[in-house]
Enzyme design. Structure first.
Site, mmCIF file in Angstrom:
data_model
loop_
_atom_site.group_PDB
_atom_site.id
_atom_site.type_symbol
_atom_site.label_atom_id
_atom_site.label_comp_id
_atom_site.label_asym_id
_atom_site.label_seq_id
_atom_site.Cartn_x
_atom_site.Cartn_y
_atom_site.Cartn_z
ATOM 1 C CB ILE A 14 -21.774 -11.641 -2.910
ATOM 2 C CG1 ILE A 14 -20.462 -10.714 -3.105
ATOM 3 C CG2 ILE A 14 -22.151 -11.721 -4.425
ATOM 4 C CD1 ILE A 14 -19.466 -11.659 -3.639
ATOM 5 N N GLY A 15 -22.426 -9.502 -0.475
ATOM 6 C CA GLY A 15 -22.096 -9.139 0.953
ATOM 7 C C GLY A 15 -22.272 -7.861 1.478
ATOM 8 N N GLY A 31 -21.962 -5.118 5.148
ATOM 9 C CA GLY A 31 -21.473 -5.196 6.312
ATOM 10 C C GLY A 31 -21.138 -3.748 6.717
ATOM 11 N N GLY A 40 -18.957 -1.981 4.259
ATOM 12 C CA GLY A 40 -19.215 -1.568 2.863
ATOM 13 C C GLY A 40 -19.898 -2.672 2.325
ATOM 14 C CB VAL A 88 -18.456 -7.868 -0.985
ATOM 15 C CG1 VAL A 88 -17.718 -8.639 -1.863
ATOM 16 C CG2 VAL A 88 -17.709 -7.471 0.271
ATOM 17 C CE LYS A 139 -12.943 -4.784 1.897
ATOM 18 N NZ LYS A 139 -12.337 -5.489 3.032
ATOM 19 C CG ASP A 188 -13.102 -9.669 13.872
ATOM 20 O OD1 ASP A 188 -13.852 -10.199 14.878
ATOM 21 O OD2 ASP A 188 -13.854 -8.999 12.923
#
Length: 317
Positions: free
Chosen positions: A43-44, A46, A49, A51, A66, A156
């Site tokens: 689902i992610g 970046g 790494g 997710v 993650k 961030d």
């Protein structure tokens, strides 16, 4: 060969305990996470790494996992970030359930935020409504105030790091760049350039590089959610330095009549160029723009439904 010690000598610095070390081997599991969790889908993705959405095989609960590759250089940093998140106790910070070290990868199992991040949501549905933006502002400010009171600055803040649960609740993530609040310019420039406060790269502005850098980043984030695009397209700290050294204009809302005077004033305060004059997180929480925000039900639930509906249409075609 890469190994991780598990005895009492394996310790990380715990700054909240006056720099007393804490043992990390006690809750870190050195076993196969796939025996406890079934990975469902990614689902992610970046630089950190990947997710994945996963299911706990014992309880049936859905979680986010993650998965990060570990090296001799980054493992302790990754563990330190995870331990910070575990130590924080705030409703807007995802809870960590388990952490595993297996075959040179770190697996961090935490609360699943089915709604995804605000970047994907507004890119799917278009710019958010003012009531939705005010809700995001208040929730993030409350989280930042908690972190500030613990002595930390996030560094961030951006739509990618603001997730939503299925109920439209806000969750702040990614504590990899977090640092202790300091009253001097840091040695290294960190953050995402398009959201970084001017004082993070310029030395000739009055004031300190402290927690107010998060206030600026939040202002840029809210402006992006309102306009449907980034107000400053900057890809490096050098381009950010050049932008502000040339005394370029501070970003602002383009369509003045579309938004309330309170929203205009909030952004003007948050995007104050001089950090010494920029309001603190605590002061902004008293601002008229966020003072009377409705929390239940979340104004973002409708936005989530629309995002899922549009996503299903795209898959169909």
């Amino acid at each position: 060969m890469f190994t991780l010690p598990t005895g009492p000598q394996d310790q990380l610095l715990d700054e909240d305990q006056h720099e007393q070390p804490v043992t990390v081997g006690r809750s870190l599991k050195f076993e196969n996470p796939y025996e406890d969790y079934k990975i469902l889908k990614c689902i992610g993705v970046g630089a950190f790494g990947k997710v994945h959405k996963a299911r706990n095989l014992k309880t049936g609960h859905l979680v986010a996992i993650k998965i990060q590759d570990c090296t001799n250089d980054n493992l302790m940093d990754l563990l330190q970030e995870c331990m910070l998140q575990e130590r924080f106790n705030h409703q807007n910070i995802p809870k960590v359930m388990d952490k595993y070290y297996w075959e040179q990868k770190l697996y961090i199992c935490m609360e699943l935020c089915e709604g995804g991040d605000l970047d994907n949501i507004y890119m799917s549905t278009g710019s958010l409504k003012e009531s939705q933006i005010a809700f995001v502002a208040k929730e993030v400010l409350e989280t930042l105030l908690y972190l500030n009171q613990k002595g930390y600055v996030h560094r961030d803040i951006k739509p990618n790091n603001i997730l939503l649960t299925d109920a439209g609740e806000v969750r702040l993530v990614d504590f990899g760049l977090m640092s202790r609040i300091q009253k001097e310019k840091p040695e290294f420039i960190v953050g995402t350039p398009a959201y970084m406060a001017p004082e993070s790269v310029l030395e000739d502005l009055s004031g300190d590089y402290d927690e107010r850098c998060d206030v600026w980043s939040l202002g840029i984030t809210l402006l992006e959610l309102a306009e449907g695009k980034l107000p400053l397209v900057l890809t490096s700290s050098n381009s950010l330095y050049e932008y502000w050294e040339q005394k370029q204009r501070v970003p602002h809302l383009r369509k003045r009549d579309k938004w309330s005077p309170a929203f205009h004033r909030f952004l003007k305060d948050a995007l104050t160029l001089d950090p010494a004059m920029r309001p603190s997180v605590e002061l902004l929480l008293q601002h008229e723009f966020v003072r009377n925000v409705e929390h239940e039900p979340s104004p973002l639930k409708r936005c989530l439904r629309r995002s899922k509906f549009l996503g299903s249409i795209r898959k169909f075609f």
